[in-house]
Design an enzyme around this catalytic site. Structure first.
Site, PDB file in Angstrom:
ATOM      1  N   LYS A  11      26.680   1.801  56.950  1.00  0.00           N
ATOM      2  CA  LYS A  11      26.547   0.405  56.527  1.00  0.00           C
ATOM      3  C   LYS A  11      26.584  -0.543  57.730  1.00  0.00           C
ATOM      4  CE  LYS A  11      28.557   1.332  51.953  1.00  0.00           C
ATOM      5  NZ  LYS A  11      29.525   0.864  50.915  1.00  0.00           N
ATOM      6  N   TYR A  51      21.817  -0.976  44.588  1.00  0.00           N
ATOM      7  CA  TYR A  51      23.126  -1.094  43.923  1.00  0.00           C
ATOM      8  C   TYR A  51      23.007  -1.631  42.492  1.00  0.00           C
ATOM      9  CZ  TYR A  51      25.921   0.044  48.075  1.00  0.00           C
ATOM     10  OH  TYR A  51      26.520   0.681  49.137  1.00  0.00           O
ATOM     11  N   PHE A  59      31.908  -8.063  42.429  1.00  0.00           N
ATOM     12  CA  PHE A  59      31.667  -7.992  43.878  1.00  0.00           C
ATOM     13  C   PHE A  59      30.187  -7.820  44.222  1.00  0.00           C
ATOM     14  CE2 PHE A  59      32.906  -3.672  42.463  1.00  0.00           C
ATOM     15  CZ  PHE A  59      31.798  -2.936  42.860  1.00  0.00           C
ATOM     16  N   ARG A  87      31.336  13.182  50.044  1.00  0.00           N
ATOM     17  CA  ARG A  87      32.335  12.272  49.459  1.00  0.00           C
ATOM     18  C   ARG A  87      33.730  12.576  50.011  1.00  0.00           C
ATOM     19  NH1 ARG A  87      30.503   7.834  46.373  1.00  0.00           N
ATOM     20  NH2 ARG A  87      32.629   7.844  45.585  1.00  0.00           N
ATOM     21  N   THR A  93      36.912   4.920  48.277  1.00  0.00           N
ATOM     22  CA  THR A  93      36.220   3.640  48.470  1.00  0.00           C
ATOM     23  C   THR A  93      37.080   2.652  49.255  1.00  0.00           C
ATOM     24  OG1 THR A  93      35.190   4.005  46.316  1.00  0.00           O
ATOM     25  CG2 THR A  93      35.004   1.796  47.249  1.00  0.00           C
ATOM     26  N   ARG A 104      36.296   6.779  56.158  1.00  0.00           N
ATOM     27  CA  ARG A 104      36.734   5.439  55.748  1.00  0.00           C
ATOM     28  C   ARG A 104      38.150   5.146  56.239  1.00  0.00           C
ATOM     29  NH1 ARG A 104      33.852   5.561  49.804  1.00  0.00           N
ATOM     30  NH2 ARG A 104      31.994   4.341  50.333  1.00  0.00           N
ATOM     31  N   ASN A 114      33.175  -0.688  54.131  1.00  0.00           N
ATOM     32  CA  ASN A 114      33.785   0.641  54.223  1.00  0.00           C
ATOM     33  C   ASN A 114      32.879   1.662  54.917  1.00  0.00           C
ATOM     34  OD1 ASN A 114      31.976   0.958  52.178  1.00  0.00           O
ATOM     35  ND2 ASN A 114      33.484   1.436  50.590  1.00  0.00           N
ATOM     36  N   HIS A 117      28.120   5.006  52.899  1.00  0.00           N
ATOM     37  CA  HIS A 117      27.782   5.249  51.495  1.00  0.00           C
ATOM     38  C   HIS A 117      27.458   6.726  51.326  1.00  0.00           C
ATOM     39  CE1 HIS A 117      25.800   5.054  47.573  1.00  0.00           C
ATOM     40  NE2 HIS A 117      24.927   5.908  48.104  1.00  0.00           N
ATOM     41  N   GLU A 128      18.550   8.276  44.832  1.00  0.00           N
ATOM     42  CA  GLU A 128      18.771   7.499  46.054  1.00  0.00           C
ATOM     43  C   GLU A 128      17.920   8.024  47.213  1.00  0.00           C
ATOM     44  OE1 GLU A 128      23.367   6.200  44.962  1.00  0.00           O
ATOM     45  OE2 GLU A 128      23.004   7.452  46.718  1.00  0.00           O
TER      46      GLU A 128
HETATM   47  P1  ADP Z   1      31.664   4.212  46.517  1.00  0.00           P
HETATM   48  O1  ADP Z   1      30.850   3.620  47.651  1.00  0.00           O
HETATM   49  O2  ADP Z   1      32.927   4.853  47.019  1.00  0.00           O
HETATM   50  O3  ADP Z   1      30.856   5.126  45.626  1.00  0.00           O
HETATM   51  P2  ADP Z   1      31.451   2.222  44.397  1.00  0.00           P
HETATM   52  O4  ADP Z   1      30.201   2.917  43.997  1.00  0.00           O
HETATM   53  O5  ADP Z   1      32.499   1.984  43.369  1.00  0.00           O
HETATM   54  O6  ADP Z   1      32.174   2.989  45.625  1.00  0.00           O
HETATM   55  O7  ADP Z   1      31.096   0.809  45.028  1.00  0.00           O
HETATM   56  C1  ADP Z   1      29.959   0.640  45.839  1.00  0.00           C
HETATM   57  C2  ADP Z   1      30.340  -0.204  47.034  1.00  0.00           C
HETATM   58  O8  ADP Z   1      30.710  -1.510  46.585  1.00  0.00           O
HETATM   59  C3  ADP Z   1      31.589   0.270  47.808  1.00  0.00           C
HETATM   60  O9  ADP Z   1      31.330   1.307  48.715  1.00  0.00           O
HETATM   61  C4  ADP Z   1      32.023  -0.990  48.489  1.00  0.00           C
HETATM   62  O10 ADP Z   1      31.208  -1.296  49.625  1.00  0.00           O
HETATM   63  C5  ADP Z   1      31.751  -2.032  47.401  1.00  0.00           C
HETATM   64  N1  ADP Z   1      32.921  -2.262  46.545  1.00  0.00           N
HETATM   65  C6  ADP Z   1      33.428  -1.417  45.611  1.00  0.00           C
HETATM   66  N2  ADP Z   1      34.502  -1.955  44.995  1.00  0.00           N
HETATM   67  C7  ADP Z   1      34.673  -3.171  45.558  1.00  0.00           C
HETATM   68  C8  ADP Z   1      35.611  -4.234  45.355  1.00  0.00           C
HETATM   69  N3  ADP Z   1      36.584  -4.137  44.455  1.00  0.00           N
HETATM   70  N4  ADP Z   1      35.478  -5.341  46.118  1.00  0.00           N
HETATM   71  C9  ADP Z   1      34.483  -5.459  47.029  1.00  0.00           C
HETATM   72  N5  ADP Z   1      33.563  -4.497  47.259  1.00  0.00           N
HETATM   73  C10 ADP Z   1      33.654  -3.373  46.549  1.00  0.00           C
HETATM   74 MG    MG Z   2      29.223   4.689  44.419  1.00  0.00          MG
END
Ligand code: ADP
Ligand code: MG
Length: 142
Positions: A11, A51, A59, A87, A93, A104, A114, A117, A128
């Site tokens: 990212k 997304y 968010f 993962r 996350t 992370r 973070n 992805h 994806e």
């Molecule tokens: P992951 O990337 O671990 O699969 P998610 O799919 O739940 O997590 O979320 C996608 C992305 O959205 C996260 O990697 C992070 O960049 C962002 N994100 C997730 N939850 C939050 C939150 N509560 N506040 C701000 N950004 C968030």
């Molecule tokens: Mg995700």
């Protein structure tokens, strides 16, 4: 275990802090080998599309703004159990909840920024990968 492919993104926060080599190096050490790779500055439309599953989340707008802030590295990783392994290597996350040694935990500055992805299921990995790469852009290592 089966050889799988998964989509990985370094990212904007990761590219900005010169972590590209460290992140890819870690994947190579772990046997997840890049078979397709590109640097891209996502447009708003591209980030929103990627997304889309999160579009109702509070968010979402902030996430799209972050992901379009500067270039990212998108890549396809190939290896044994690649989706779940990626993962695990990424960690939770929220870096505050991520295990020691995960990407992370090591590099993320917060739950949004973070650093990496990774696809979360075979269905999403296929979707994806397709979003960013066509078959002729993927170079199997096996
Ligand atoms: P992951 O990337 O671990 O699969 P998610 O799919 O739940 O997590 O979320 C996608 C992305 O959205 C996260 O990697 C992070 O960049 C962002 N994100 C997730 N939850 C939050 C939150 N509560 N506040 C701000 N950004 C968030
Ligand atoms: Mg995700």
């Amino acid at each position: 275990m089966a050889i799988e492919r998964t989509l990985s993104i370094i990212k904007p926060d990761g590219v900005e802090r010169n972590l590209v080599g460290k992140v890819i190096g870690r994947f190579e050490e772990e046997g997840l080998l890049p078979v397709a790779m590109r640097m891209v500055h996502l447009s708003q439309r591209e980030a929103e599309g990627f997304y889309a599953v999160h579009k109702e989340r509070p968010f979402f707008d902030s996430l799209v703004e972050f992901m379009t802030r500067s270039p990212v590295v998108v890549m396809v990783l190939e290896g044994d159990d690649a989706i779940a392994r990626n993962r695990e290597i990424m960690g939770a996350t929220d870096p505050a909840e991520a295990d020691e040694g995960t990407l992370r935990k090591l590099y993320a500055s917060g739950i949004e920024e973070n650093t990496v992805h990774g696809s979360d299921s075979p269905e999403n990995a296929a979707k994806e990968i397709n979003y960013f790469f066509s078959d002729v852009q993927v170079f199997p290592r096996g």
